[in-house]
Design an enzyme around this catalytic site. Structure first.
Site, PDB file in Angstrom:
ATOM      1  CG  HIS A 142      -1.922   1.141   1.153  1.00  0.00           C
ATOM      2  ND1 HIS A 142      -1.625   2.381   1.637  1.00  0.00           N
ATOM      3  CD2 HIS A 142      -3.166   1.224   0.627  1.00  0.00           C
ATOM      4  CE1 HIS A 142      -2.668   3.191   1.420  1.00  0.00           C
ATOM      5  NE2 HIS A 142      -3.612   2.506   0.808  1.00  0.00           N
ATOM      6  CD  GLU A 150      -5.272   1.607  -3.290  1.00  0.00           C
ATOM      7  OE1 GLU A 150      -6.380   1.962  -2.908  1.00  0.00           O
ATOM      8  OE2 GLU A 150      -4.371   1.253  -2.517  1.00  0.00           O
ATOM      9  N   GLY A 162      -6.747   9.391  -0.311  1.00  0.00           N
ATOM     10  CA  GLY A 162      -6.876  10.180   0.920  1.00  0.00           C
ATOM     11  C   GLY A 162      -7.561  11.516   0.720  1.00  0.00           C
TER      12      GLY A 162
HETATM   13  P1  PGA Z   1      -9.413   6.496  -0.046  1.00  0.00           P
HETATM   14  O1  PGA Z   1      -8.311   5.412   0.323  1.00  0.00           O
HETATM   15  O2  PGA Z   1     -10.538   5.775  -0.759  1.00  0.00           O
HETATM   16  O3  PGA Z   1      -9.867   7.048   1.258  1.00  0.00           O
HETATM   17  O4  PGA Z   1      -8.757   7.514  -0.949  1.00  0.00           O
HETATM   18  C1  PGA Z   1      -7.902   4.476  -0.617  1.00  0.00           C
HETATM   19  C2  PGA Z   1      -6.763   3.617  -0.136  1.00  0.00           C
HETATM   20  O5  PGA Z   1      -5.879   4.103   0.591  1.00  0.00           O
HETATM   21  O6  PGA Z   1      -6.719   2.424  -0.457  1.00  0.00           O
END
Ligand code: PGA
Length: 256
Positions: A98, A170, A176
């Protein structure tokens, strides 16, 4: 390519054991009407909440993941959690790479490779997260970064691993509260790159790997990402942390 829909959340460091237990119970009750052969839900709690979450979940409907794992079975590694510890708790998925692990805690490609290899050898599904930073995007290096992250993490693995690997793309700049949203067209190009890399690595087995999109997914934009031909699911943060709202989103996407 799989036709199953994958929808899940990483709870990051936001819910205590009690919060997580309530969340799993509620989400289970709210989504019990959906067909688990067509929809794979998953929740990835903090380590202290895994045991109760795992006990409460019907794993056919809601798989339970861990947010990280050390590659060794045991050792002098203060603060780390081993595959044996997770296996004893019937964890299904190990999330690796991540952006917060890579960029806040400095995990290297080599650490992610060791973890990926160990998690697969210990029978887990690996949810491998890849994505470029804002700077890498601005420099036009996004595909090179994605290819590099995949090559590093999957180095030496056999095509048989395809049935226990999920990949979440991502973009780091889209994750975030301060993230921007990725244009679906932009994300689509990156997914083609990822699928291409898997096909080059594992031949046709590379088609079996579910690809998920994550980064500021919400009720308004979720559908636009799922319409991308290579996308099999969504990996959601903030918009999934209220069980009622997440269940509404799940129902709207599963009943399309
Ligand atoms: P978010 O987080 O949907 O709050 O942007 C995604 C993630 O960190 O996997």
């Amino acid at each position: 390519m799989t036709s199953k829909l994958y929808l899940g959340t990483n709870l990051k460091m936001y819910k205590t054991n009690r919060d997580t237990a309530e969340y799993i119970s509620l989400l289970s009750a709210l989504t019990g009407d959906l067909d688990p052969d067509r929809l794979q839900l998953f929740v990835i709690p903090s380590f202290p909440a895994i045991a109760d979450a795992s006990r409460l979940a019907d794993h056919r409907r809601i798989q339970i993941g861990a947010q990280n794992m050390h590659w060794a079975e045991a050792g002098p590694f203060t603060g780390e959690v081993s595959p044996l510890m997770l296996r004893e708790l019937s964890v299904d998925i190990v999330e690796l790479g991540h952006s917060e692990r890579r960029h806040v805690f400095g995990e290297t490609e080599e650490m992610i490779r060791l973890k990926t290899d160990s998690a697969l050898r210990h029978g887990f599904t690996v949810l491998l997260c890849v994505g470029e930073t804002a700077g890498e995007k601005e420099a036009g290096r996004m595909d090179e970064v994605l290819r590099g992250q995949l090559a590093a993490a999957l180095d030496g693995l056999s095509p048989e691993c395809a049935d226990r690997l999920w990949i979440a793309y991502e973009p780091v700049w889209a994750i975030g509260a301060h993230g921007q949203q990725a244009e679906p067209g932009y994300a689509g190009c990156r997914f083609r790159e990822i699928r291409g890399a898997l096909l080059r690595l594992w031949g046709r087995r590379g088609e079996e790997v579910p690809l998920l999109f994550g980064g500021s997914v919400n009720a308004e934009n979720a559908e636009s990402y799922l319409q991308l031909s290579e996308v099999n699911g969504l990996f959601i943060g903030r918009s999934a942390w209220d069980a009622f709202r997440f269940s509404e989103l799940i129902h709207s996407l599963a009943e399309r």
